[in-house]
Design an enzyme around this catalytic site. Structure first.
Site, PDB file in Angstrom:
ATOM      1  N   TYR A 169      43.932  -4.690 -44.361  1.00  0.00           N
ATOM      2  CA  TYR A 169      44.358  -4.927 -45.956  1.00  0.00           C
ATOM      3  C   TYR A 169      45.420  -6.044 -46.012  1.00  0.00           C
ATOM      4  O   TYR A 169      45.928  -6.266 -47.097  1.00  0.00           O
ATOM      5  CB  TYR A 169      44.758  -3.774 -46.419  1.00  0.00           C
ATOM      6  CG  TYR A 169      43.812  -2.425 -46.490  1.00  0.00           C
ATOM      7  CD1 TYR A 169      42.561  -2.705 -47.078  1.00  0.00           C
ATOM      8  CD2 TYR A 169      43.667  -1.454 -45.676  1.00  0.00           C
ATOM      9  CE1 TYR A 169      41.332  -1.857 -47.301  1.00  0.00           C
ATOM     10  CE2 TYR A 169      42.631  -0.380 -45.658  1.00  0.00           C
ATOM     11  CZ  TYR A 169      41.480  -0.773 -46.734  1.00  0.00           C
ATOM     12  OH  TYR A 169      40.640   0.216 -46.816  1.00  0.00           O
ATOM     13  N   HIS A 202      34.060   4.897 -54.243  1.00  0.00           N
ATOM     14  CA  HIS A 202      32.774   5.157 -53.716  1.00  0.00           C
ATOM     15  C   HIS A 202      32.618   6.694 -54.134  1.00  0.00           C
ATOM     16  O   HIS A 202      31.465   7.190 -53.486  1.00  0.00           O
ATOM     17  CB  HIS A 202      33.093   5.393 -51.972  1.00  0.00           C
ATOM     18  CG  HIS A 202      33.425   4.005 -51.506  1.00  0.00           C
ATOM     19  ND1 HIS A 202      32.983   2.691 -51.826  1.00  0.00           N
ATOM     20  CD2 HIS A 202      34.718   3.740 -50.954  1.00  0.00           C
ATOM     21  CE1 HIS A 202      33.731   1.809 -51.452  1.00  0.00           C
ATOM     22  NE2 HIS A 202      35.075   2.439 -51.091  1.00  0.00           N
ATOM     23  N   HIS A 251      38.237  -5.662 -54.155  1.00  0.00           N
ATOM     24  CA  HIS A 251      38.437  -5.127 -52.982  1.00  0.00           C
ATOM     25  C   HIS A 251      39.019  -6.054 -52.258  1.00  0.00           C
ATOM     26  O   HIS A 251      38.785  -7.266 -51.965  1.00  0.00           O
ATOM     27  CB  HIS A 251      37.383  -4.358 -52.208  1.00  0.00           C
ATOM     28  CG  HIS A 251      36.666  -3.517 -53.168  1.00  0.00           C
ATOM     29  ND1 HIS A 251      37.143  -2.192 -53.175  1.00  0.00           N
ATOM     30  CD2 HIS A 251      35.601  -3.482 -54.255  1.00  0.00           C
ATOM     31  CE1 HIS A 251      36.382  -1.515 -54.145  1.00  0.00           C
ATOM     32  NE2 HIS A 251      35.522  -2.340 -54.676  1.00  0.00           N
ATOM     33  N   LEU A 252      40.202  -5.681 -51.478  1.00  0.00           N
ATOM     34  CA  LEU A 252      40.785  -6.604 -50.461  1.00  0.00           C
ATOM     35  C   LEU A 252      39.906  -6.821 -49.414  1.00  0.00           C
ATOM     36  O   LEU A 252      39.722  -7.966 -48.816  1.00  0.00           O
ATOM     37  CB  LEU A 252      42.240  -5.884 -50.104  1.00  0.00           C
ATOM     38  CG  LEU A 252      43.232  -5.491 -51.006  1.00  0.00           C
ATOM     39  CD1 LEU A 252      44.293  -4.568 -50.605  1.00  0.00           C
ATOM     40  CD2 LEU A 252      43.881  -6.950 -51.494  1.00  0.00           C
ATOM     41  N   SER A 253      39.204  -5.646 -48.701  1.00  0.00           N
ATOM     42  CA  SER A 253      38.486  -5.969 -47.602  1.00  0.00           C
ATOM     43  C   SER A 253      36.951  -6.016 -48.161  1.00  0.00           C
ATOM     44  O   SER A 253      36.735  -5.816 -49.302  1.00  0.00           O
ATOM     45  CB  SER A 253      38.469  -4.652 -46.821  1.00  0.00           C
ATOM     46  OG  SER A 253      38.093  -3.453 -47.472  1.00  0.00           O
ATOM     47  N   ARG A 296      31.064   2.928 -47.692  1.00  0.00           N
ATOM     48  CA  ARG A 296      31.847   1.993 -48.430  1.00  0.00           C
ATOM     49  C   ARG A 296      30.892   1.029 -49.184  1.00  0.00           C
ATOM     50  O   ARG A 296      31.262   0.201 -50.084  1.00  0.00           O
ATOM     51  CB  ARG A 296      32.771   1.251 -47.964  1.00  0.00           C
ATOM     52  CG  ARG A 296      33.917   2.119 -47.253  1.00  0.00           C
ATOM     53  CD  ARG A 296      35.186   1.093 -46.602  1.00  0.00           C
ATOM     54  NE  ARG A 296      35.511   1.966 -45.494  1.00  0.00           N
ATOM     55  CZ  ARG A 296      36.771   2.804 -45.759  1.00  0.00           C
ATOM     56  NH1 ARG A 296      37.282   3.014 -47.130  1.00  0.00           N
ATOM     57  NH2 ARG A 296      37.394   3.576 -44.953  1.00  0.00           N
TER      58      ARG A 296
HETATM   59  C1  DQA Z   1      39.354  -1.143 -50.723  1.00  0.00           C
HETATM   60  C2  DQA Z   1      38.229  -0.578 -50.150  1.00  0.00           C
HETATM   61  C3  DQA Z   1      38.012   0.918 -49.957  1.00  0.00           C
HETATM   62  O1  DQA Z   1      36.565   1.277 -49.268  1.00  0.00           O
HETATM   63  C4  DQA Z   1      39.099   1.577 -49.483  1.00  0.00           C
HETATM   64  O2  DQA Z   1      39.161   2.927 -49.729  1.00  0.00           O
HETATM   65  C5  DQA Z   1      40.400   1.237 -49.994  1.00  0.00           C
HETATM   66  C6  DQA Z   1      40.626  -0.239 -50.165  1.00  0.00           C
HETATM   67  C7  DQA Z   1      39.883  -2.453 -50.555  1.00  0.00           C
HETATM   68  O3  DQA Z   1      40.591  -2.907 -51.400  1.00  0.00           O
HETATM   69  O4  DQA Z   1      39.340  -3.217 -49.530  1.00  0.00           O
HETATM   70  O5  DQA Z   1      41.212   2.138 -50.201  1.00  0.00           O
HETATM   71  O6  DQA Z   1      39.239  -0.842 -52.186  1.00  0.00           O
END
Ligand code: DQA
Length: 154
Positions: A31, A88, A108-110, A119
């Site tokens: 992240y 999710h 989403h950051l990732s 996910r």
């Molecule tokens: C997230 C991705 C989700 O799968 C995870 O549960 C997060 C962060 C992201 O920003 O990449 O808490 O939303």
């Protein structure tokens, strides 16, 4: 003419879900090193440039996030949402977002599609106008740019 938020500037709710309050120390390899406060400051600067007003909110609680979305109706013009793990799982948050009139950008950051299969499904995507993922904290400001463009050009 003043908008429903009482200003001349379109307003955007930027909503972050569970565990994002710990950004900076939370799994930095996934992240990044930026804190949520860093992201808020970047969004504030970007909003100034784009002529937007922002409300930046984070909660670890599904019901509170739903309250924020409900209270945004008729008051802000767009939503940026990183629902984190609730992405999710939460039909209820999706239902709240579905009642919002304006554009919604999911962030989403990732890159959730390079990660575990659970996910890969997002309830939020089913009601979002667009999705930005895998670009780190930059995703939030890119989402603001996209919304500003939509407000200007429809
Ligand atoms: C997230 C991705 C989700 O799968 C995870 O549960 C997060 C962060 C992201 O920003 O990449 O808490 O939303």
């Amino acid at each position: 003419m003043a908008l429903p938020n009482g200003t001349q500037r379109p307003a955007v709710l930027i909503l972050s879900g569970p565990n994002l309050n710990l950004l900076g120390t939370r799994e930095p390899a996934t992240y990044g090193h930026r804190t949520l406060a860093d992201i808020e400051a970047a969004c504030q600067g970007c909003a100034e440039t784009l002529g937007l007003a922002i409300e930046f909110r984070q909660s670890n609680h599904e019901g509170i996030l739903i309250d924020h979305v409900q209270q945004a109706r008729g008051r802000v013009q767009g939503i940026v949402v990183n629902a984190a793990g609730l992405t999710h799982t939460s039909v209820a948050l999706m239902d709240a977002l579905a009642m919002f009139d304006g554009p919604i950008i999911e962030v989403h950051l990732s890159n959730i599609y390079r990660r575990e299969p659970f996910r890969h499904h997002s309830y939020v995507s089913l009601v979002a106008n667009g999705v930005i993922c895998g670009l780190g904290s930059q995703g939030y400001t890119l989402a603001l740019r996209a919304l500003a463009d939509m407000f200007e050009h429809g």
